[in-house]
Design a protein around this motif. Structure first.
Motif, PDB file in Angstrom:
ATOM      1  N   SER A  75      58.590  48.281  59.659  1.00  0.00           N
ATOM      2  CA  SER A  75      58.754  47.771  60.707  1.00  0.00           C
ATOM      3  C   SER A  75      58.982  45.427  60.831  1.00  0.00           C
ATOM      4  CB  SER A  75      57.330  46.987  61.988  1.00  0.00           C
ATOM      5  OG  SER A  75      56.681  46.587  61.392  1.00  0.00           O
ATOM      6  N   CYS A  76      59.602  44.721  61.020  1.00  0.00           N
ATOM      7  CA  CYS A  76      60.249  43.759  60.944  1.00  0.00           C
ATOM      8  C   CYS A  76      60.208  43.150  61.820  1.00  0.00           C
ATOM      9  CB  CYS A  76      61.126  43.375  60.070  1.00  0.00           C
ATOM     10  SG  CYS A  76      62.794  43.522  61.324  1.00  0.00           S
ATOM     11  N   GLY A  77      59.427  41.448  61.744  1.00  0.00           N
ATOM     12  CA  GLY A  77      59.556  40.357  63.226  1.00  0.00           C
ATOM     13  C   GLY A  77      59.923  39.073  62.296  1.00  0.00           C
ATOM     14  N   LEU A  78      59.040  38.334  63.114  1.00  0.00           N
ATOM     15  CA  LEU A  78      59.246  36.699  63.322  1.00  0.00           C
ATOM     16  C   LEU A  78      58.320  36.626  62.077  1.00  0.00           C
ATOM     17  CD1 LEU A  78      59.825  35.277  66.230  1.00  0.00           C
ATOM     18  CD2 LEU A  78      61.177  35.412  64.620  1.00  0.00           C
ATOM     19  N   ASP A  79      57.075  37.173  62.349  1.00  0.00           N
ATOM     20  CA  ASP A  79      56.047  36.595  60.676  1.00  0.00           C
ATOM     21  C   ASP A  79      57.038  37.432  59.517  1.00  0.00           C
ATOM     22  OD1 ASP A  79      56.070  39.538  60.298  1.00  0.00           O
ATOM     23  OD2 ASP A  79      54.121  40.128  60.075  1.00  0.00           O
ATOM     24  N   GLN A  80      58.246  37.011  59.175  1.00  0.00           N
ATOM     25  CA  GLN A  80      58.877  36.853  57.879  1.00  0.00           C
ATOM     26  C   GLN A  80      58.623  37.974  56.957  1.00  0.00           C
ATOM     27  OE1 GLN A  80      58.290  33.345  56.298  1.00  0.00           O
ATOM     28  NE2 GLN A  80      59.349  32.209  58.189  1.00  0.00           N
ATOM     29  N   ASP A  81      57.888  39.286  57.438  1.00  0.00           N
ATOM     30  CA  ASP A  81      57.379  40.427  57.154  1.00  0.00           C
ATOM     31  C   ASP A  81      58.138  41.675  57.020  1.00  0.00           C
ATOM     32  OD1 ASP A  81      55.738  38.267  55.657  1.00  0.00           O
ATOM     33  OD2 ASP A  81      54.193  39.476  56.300  1.00  0.00           O
ATOM     34  N   GLN A  92      48.968  49.468  58.170  1.00  0.00           N
ATOM     35  CA  GLN A  92      50.270  48.869  57.914  1.00  0.00           C
ATOM     36  C   GLN A  92      49.906  48.204  56.379  1.00  0.00           C
ATOM     37  OE1 GLN A  92      50.980  45.713  60.876  1.00  0.00           O
ATOM     38  NE2 GLN A  92      50.129  46.708  62.272  1.00  0.00           N
ATOM     39  N   THR A  93      51.389  48.181  55.398  1.00  0.00           N
ATOM     40  CA  THR A  93      51.471  47.334  54.323  1.00  0.00           C
ATOM     41  C   THR A  93      52.634  46.947  54.096  1.00  0.00           C
ATOM     42  OG1 THR A  93      51.047  49.834  53.692  1.00  0.00           O
ATOM     43  CG2 THR A  93      51.467  48.458  51.931  1.00  0.00           C
ATOM     44  N   VAL A  94      52.410  45.305  53.868  1.00  0.00           N
ATOM     45  CA  VAL A  94      53.399  44.783  53.217  1.00  0.00           C
ATOM     46  C   VAL A  94      54.704  44.888  52.641  1.00  0.00           C
ATOM     47  CG1 VAL A  94      54.494  42.314  53.465  1.00  0.00           C
ATOM     48  CG2 VAL A  94      52.327  42.614  55.256  1.00  0.00           C
ATOM     49  N   LEU A  95      55.518  45.245  53.402  1.00  0.00           N
ATOM     50  CA  LEU A  95      56.560  45.381  51.551  1.00  0.00           C
ATOM     51  C   LEU A  95      57.430  44.595  51.074  1.00  0.00           C
ATOM     52  CD1 LEU A  95      58.550  48.625  53.033  1.00  0.00           C
ATOM     53  CD2 LEU A  95      56.264  48.715  51.541  1.00  0.00           C
ATOM     54  N   SER A  96      57.752  43.629  51.472  1.00  0.00           N
ATOM     55  CA  SER A  96      58.266  42.011  50.930  1.00  0.00           C
ATOM     56  C   SER A  96      58.033  41.433  52.126  1.00  0.00           C
ATOM     57  CB  SER A  96      59.360  42.751  50.725  1.00  0.00           C
ATOM     58  OG  SER A  96      60.432  42.389  51.318  1.00  0.00           O
ATOM     59  N   SER A  97      58.279  40.327  51.441  1.00  0.00           N
ATOM     60  CA  SER A  97      58.602  38.690  53.068  1.00  0.00           C
ATOM     61  C   SER A  97      59.568  38.195  52.595  1.00  0.00           C
ATOM     62  CB  SER A  97      57.715  37.776  51.953  1.00  0.00           C
ATOM     63  OG  SER A  97      55.682  38.624  53.269  1.00  0.00           O
ATOM     64  N   HIS A  98      60.160  37.522  53.272  1.00  0.00           N
ATOM     65  CA  HIS A  98      62.044  37.536  53.506  1.00  0.00           C
ATOM     66  C   HIS A  98      61.078  35.741  53.947  1.00  0.00           C
ATOM     67  CE1 HIS A  98      64.855  40.102  53.716  1.00  0.00           C
ATOM     68  NE2 HIS A  98      63.882  40.505  53.847  1.00  0.00           N
ATOM     69  N   SER A 121      69.544  35.253  55.086  1.00  0.00           N
ATOM     70  CA  SER A 121      70.793  35.095  54.694  1.00  0.00           C
ATOM     71  C   SER A 121      70.614  36.051  53.437  1.00  0.00           C
ATOM     72  CB  SER A 121      71.485  34.075  54.291  1.00  0.00           C
ATOM     73  OG  SER A 121      71.936  33.481  55.284  1.00  0.00           O
ATOM     74  N   SER A 122      69.485  36.631  53.350  1.00  0.00           N
ATOM     75  CA  SER A 122      69.682  37.831  52.431  1.00  0.00           C
ATOM     76  C   SER A 122      69.338  39.531  52.772  1.00  0.00           C
ATOM     77  CB  SER A 122      68.206  37.739  51.047  1.00  0.00           C
ATOM     78  OG  SER A 122      66.986  37.583  51.722  1.00  0.00           O
ATOM     79  N   LEU A 123      69.620  40.237  51.902  1.00  0.00           N
ATOM     80  CA  LEU A 123      68.738  41.614  52.242  1.00  0.00           C
ATOM     81  C   LEU A 123      68.148  41.981  51.825  1.00  0.00           C
ATOM     82  CD1 LEU A 123      71.945  43.908  52.881  1.00  0.00           C
ATOM     83  CD2 LEU A 123      70.241  42.857  54.296  1.00  0.00           C
ATOM     84  N   HIS A 124      66.998  42.917  51.665  1.00  0.00           N
ATOM     85  CA  HIS A 124      65.933  43.618  50.946  1.00  0.00           C
ATOM     86  C   HIS A 124      66.138  44.561  50.682  1.00  0.00           C
ATOM     87  CE1 HIS A 124      62.760  39.834  50.243  1.00  0.00           C
ATOM     88  NE2 HIS A 124      63.476  39.560  50.119  1.00  0.00           N
ATOM     89  N   ILE A 125      65.822  45.454  49.342  1.00  0.00           N
ATOM     90  CA  ILE A 125      66.266  46.733  49.907  1.00  0.00           C
ATOM     91  C   ILE A 125      64.950  46.985  48.429  1.00  0.00           C
ATOM     92  CG2 ILE A 125      67.766  48.265  48.675  1.00  0.00           C
ATOM     93  CD1 ILE A 125      69.886  46.562  49.714  1.00  0.00           C
ATOM     94  N   HIS A 126      64.160  48.390  49.478  1.00  0.00           N
ATOM     95  CA  HIS A 126      63.030  48.712  49.045  1.00  0.00           C
ATOM     96  C   HIS A 126      63.091  50.135  48.579  1.00  0.00           C
ATOM     97  CE1 HIS A 126      62.176  45.810  52.287  1.00  0.00           C
ATOM     98  NE2 HIS A 126      61.521  45.124  51.294  1.00  0.00           N
ATOM     99  N   ASN A 127      62.784  50.302  47.437  1.00  0.00           N
ATOM    100  CA  ASN A 127      63.358  51.470  46.925  1.00  0.00           C
ATOM    101  C   ASN A 127      61.863  52.688  47.231  1.00  0.00           C
ATOM    102  OD1 ASN A 127      63.418  53.769  44.834  1.00  0.00           O
ATOM    103  ND2 ASN A 127      63.372  52.305  43.146  1.00  0.00           N
ATOM    104  N   LEU A 128      61.748  53.265  47.848  1.00  0.00           N
ATOM    105  CA  LEU A 128      60.636  53.465  47.599  1.00  0.00           C
ATOM    106  C   LEU A 128      59.878  54.618  47.438  1.00  0.00           C
ATOM    107  CD1 LEU A 128      61.280  54.625  52.172  1.00  0.00           C
ATOM    108  CD2 LEU A 128      59.827  52.229  50.668  1.00  0.00           C
ATOM    109  N   GLU A 129      61.148  55.092  46.800  1.00  0.00           N
ATOM    110  CA  GLU A 129      60.373  56.631  44.889  1.00  0.00           C
ATOM    111  C   GLU A 129      59.461  55.620  43.965  1.00  0.00           C
ATOM    112  OE1 GLU A 129      61.984  59.211  44.760  1.00  0.00           O
ATOM    113  OE2 GLU A 129      63.030  58.312  46.624  1.00  0.00           O
ATOM    114  N   ASN A 130      59.614  53.764  43.741  1.00  0.00           N
ATOM    115  CA  ASN A 130      58.570  53.350  43.222  1.00  0.00           C
ATOM    116  C   ASN A 130      58.272  52.703  43.861  1.00  0.00           C
ATOM    117  OD1 ASN A 130      57.824  51.788  40.877  1.00  0.00           O
ATOM    118  ND2 ASN A 130      59.977  51.531  39.703  1.00  0.00           N
TER     119      ASN A 130
END
Lengths: 350, 447
Positions: A75-81, A92-98, A121-130
């Motif tokens: 999930s993602c939302g206004l909390d920038q996570d 819930q685990t935060v994977l990254s923050s914008h 104005s960015s994409l985050h690419i999360h490698n879920l393998e690692n």
């Protein structure tokens, strides 16, 4: 097989931002809402569906998607996570923050990567393998408004009518190579294709064809464009756009944004949902409207087809229109429509 | 009408077309309408079955699909009701019918007017006039009857005039009297109208063209006092000259029909005054020739001319009375619309008409000029009023589009996100994080 439509019994209390069917079970539905919750439903069984669980967030949730199985969600939302949610435990685990609200999150099962698009104005690419690697950040020329992917491509529709198409395989290898543990892991990636929207107005939604041939995009000005990935002139000549979700009142055309697009996984037709509360099914190849459903009580904000193509979920919430300070009062509901056998099938080619 | 299909159907044809209650579209015939309704409004969106009525569709949906039909599809707002049974044109509620008639009528006249402005043609053919009678056209109808009456009077007068030219000459000033501008003329004419004055001018004129020129030379002298004020503005001698030879030739053949045939006659009386050959004066010409010239003019003039002027005086009038002033209008429209009215009319009214013609013809003149006036004013007023809808229509097509959401740089979600109720302050994270586990993870991943 008859078709019928029902609404979920326990609806979110605020505007709906996304509805997503599970990749495996056709009756498992995730709904994200501005009321700061993600809802998990089992649509069959009880009449009106069964609310399995709610997942509370700190801020309005703008998008949700399933992960590798029916028990993993992002999930993602206004909390920038960008969060991973274990639907069983609720963990819930935060994977990254914008650096700004995160509008979209999308999972590629083929490459096991998660892509999130934020208004920073960015994409985050999360490698879920690692899971220890820091997600790669891809700067974009504009704010991304909508993401869609196929097995091989990622389409990012942005502000300023820009559209970037990335090759997922190269993205996946790239983030595999650039795996670092020290943020920020900014990676400049040249998109496979850079395009300009074929519509004059802001792009609202984008959806890829299930057969990996192209994509449809929609604008705030009641228009849908269908384009093909193949850069050859012949294929590009096939692209077209058409008007829809308009209403003529006393000679004035009221033009609604086309908020939602979704391709049918089996038939390859697609549904568009507009601010006018109408959902229409289109045959993108034959360039025909297959059918248009009766108006929903409010603006259609999102549409999703179940993996087997039997169900269509429609998120209905009041639209945010010009000249309004707030969301207009209106219905917030999720409708589930069971499609008849050939309800979403395109015209037979004669 | 010889043609099967007119380019522009008249109102009745438009009103007779079957139309669809649900979408206000009209069709060539009822069958097409019914198949349209079946396809567009009474089709089941589940199984594509085409039903005959909304009620039928409702029953079908409830029985087959267990659903309730809420509204008729593709219907314009307010006409979506399921409970109104419509089949073709049957069952259409009275008020909807009325509304449609109004709409079609309005559109028809707007279109017609627009076309009139665009093409410069008069609004309609006479017969169509009679059919699609608008308020503005009423006066012309009245004048038709009056004209017939006048014709009878005129005949009587003519008969009287033939018996004694002087009597009619006397009569004219009397009738002209009331109209002040006419009086100076009347006096001059009264003198002019005396056999003496007419004799040379007219007799010479009509027998052969050449003398006409001399008659011209004469005329200014004759009427000198009166015409002067008009002559400079209205008429140059040159103006009359080209016309003059033309008319004697044209007359016998009468190529123009009633309206055009008459000008020749007035041309004499008129030219002498320096007025242009306009249709209305023709009326006067009868009167004029009737008193002064019947005996003298008719015989010497060409046979054709004679018949046109006298023998067929009645037909003339009759012709004019029938489609009152209508054939003239085309002339009046393009030629006279601008300049002719202000200058020409007073001339006609005061000049030949009053002096030479007894009162009824006065009315003819005025009524004709009135109708011409009206026509012109119709057209001129139509011009702006028709001009208004035109851009409107255009704008409907091109510009009149309202975007429900028009911001080009911010998506609706971004705007929503700015609302205070959705505000999120990143700094307050630790407090707002749900559950300890997540909070902890947030911390580690983030830093």
């Amino acid at each position: 097989m008859s078709s019928h439509q029902f609404e979920l019994a326990q609806n979110p209390t605020d505007a709906i931002s996304a509805v997503k069917f599970a990749p495996n079970s056709p009756d498992r539905l995730l709904v994200s809402s501005w009321d700061r919750h993600v809802y998990l439903y089992k649509t069959k069984g009880e009449p009106g569906g069964e609310l399995i669980r709610k997942y509370e967030h700190r801020a309005p949730v703008l998008d949700v998607c399933f992960g590798k199985d029916d028990n993993e969600a992002f999930s993602c939302g206004l909390d920038q996570d960008v969060r991973r949610i274990d639907l069983e435990t609720g963990e819930q685990t935060v994977l990254s923050s914008h650096d700004a609200g995160v509008r979209n999150v999308i999972y590629s099962p083929e490459h096991n990567i998660l892509i999130s698009g934020s208004w920073d104005s960015s994409l985050h690419i999360h490698n879920l393998e690692n899971s220890t690697a820091v997600p790669a950040t891809i700067p974009l020329p504009s704010k991304p408004f909508s993401l869609s992917l196929t097995a091989t491509k990622l389409v990012v529709a942005m502000a300023s009518r820009a559209v970037n198409i990335y090759d997922l395989t190269s993205l996946a290898t790239m983030i595999g190579q650039s795996a670092t543990t020290t943020p920020p892991n900014i990676v400049e990636v040249e998109p496979w294709q850079r395009r300009e929207s074929s519509m004059k107005y802001m792009t609202r939604a984008v959806a890829c064809m299930p057969n990996d041939a192209g994509y449809a995009s929609s604008s705030i000005e009641g228009r849908v464009a269908v384009e093909w990935f193949d850069p050859s002139p012949e294929s590009q000549a096939r692209k077209y756009a058409f008007k829809c979700h308009r209403n003529s009142v006393e000679g004035q055309d009221i033009v609604y944004p086309v908020n939602a697009l979704a391709f049918h996984p089996i038939h390859g037709t697609f549904a568009s949902g507009g601010g006018d509360g109408v959902v229409a099914l289109w045959d993108g190849v034959a360039k025909r409207r297959i059918r248009q459903y009766q108006k929903f009580p409010a603006s259609v904000s999102c549409i999703s087809f179940s993996s087997d193509g039997r169900y269509m979920a429609v998120g209905v919430s009041p639209g945010f229109e010009d000249g309004k300070e707030d969301l207009s009062d209106g219905v917030v509901k999720v409708f589930i429509r069971e499609l008849a056998d050939n309800e979403a099938a395109g015209r037979k080619q004669k | 009408m010889g043609k099967k299909k007119r380019a522009y159907p008249d109102l009745q044809e438009k009103l007779d077309r079957p139309w669809c209650y649900y979408c206000e579209r009209d069709f060539d015939d009822l069958k097409i309408l019914i198949s349209h309704q079946k396809a567009k409004h009474f089709r089941c969106d589940r199984c594509n079955r085409r039903l005959n009525t909304a009620g039928g569709l409702n029953v079908h949906m409830s029985q087959v699909h267990k659903e309730v039909l809420q509204a008729v599809e593709n219907a314009i707002p307010g006409r979506q009701a399921v409970d109104v049974e419509i089949f073709g044109m049957e069952g259409v509620p009275e008020d909807a019918l009325h509304q449609h008639t109004m709409k079609v009528t309005q559109e028809h006249f707007a279109e017609e007017q627009e076309r009139a402005v665009r093409t410069g043609n008069p609004i309609r053919d006479p017969q169509q006039h009679a059919q699609g009678q608008g308020q503005s056209k009423r006066p012309k109808l009245e004048s038709a009857e009056e004209m017939r009456k006048r014709l009878a009077e005129h005949r009587a007068r003519k008969a009287a005039g033939e018996s004694g030219a002087t009597s009619s000459g006397n009569g004219t000033p009397l009738t002209a009297g009331p109209q002040s501008p006419a009086t100076p003329f009347a006096s001059t004419f009264a003198s002019a109208a005396s056999p003496v004055a007419y004799g040379p001018g007219y007799g010479g004129n009509q027998t052969s063209p050449p003398p006409v020129v001399s008659a011209y030379g004469q005329a200014p002298g004759l009427y000198g006092q009166a015409p002067v004020p008009y002559a400079p503005g209205q008429m140059a001698p040159g103006y009359g000259a080209p016309y003059q030879p033309q008319y004697p030739g044209a007359n016998p053949s009468m190529p123009h029909g009633a309206g055009a045939a008459s000008p020749p006659v007035p041309s004499y009386g008129q030219y002498t005054q320096g007025a242009p050959p306009i249709a209305p004066p023709s009326v006067s010409s009868f009167g004029q020739s009737a008193p002064g010239a019947p005996s003298t003019t008719a015989p010497p003039s060409a046979p054709g001319f004679g018949t046109s002027a006298y023998g067929s005086a009645a037909p003339h009038n009759g012709a004019r009375a029938g489609p009152p002033g209508l054939p003239q209008r085309p002339q009046a429209g393009p030629i006279g619309a601008g300049g002719f009215r202000p200058g020409g009319h007073p001339m006609n009214d005061s000049g030949p008409a009053h002096v030479l013609q007894p009162s009824p013809s006065n009315e003819v003149n005025t009524s004709i000029s009135a109708s011409v006036d009206q026509l012109i004013s119709d057209v001129t007023t139509a011009a702006p009023s028709a001009a208004e809808p035109v851009p409107e229509k255009k704008s409907k097509k091109e510009r009149n589009v309202k975007l429900v959401y028009s911001d080009e740089s911010e998506s609706p979600e971004e705007k929503l996100a700015k609302l205070p109720k959705y505000a999120f302050v990143p700094d307050r994270r630790p407090e707002t994080v749900l559950g300890d586990e997540t909070g902890a993870v947030t911390g580690t991943v983030k830093q």
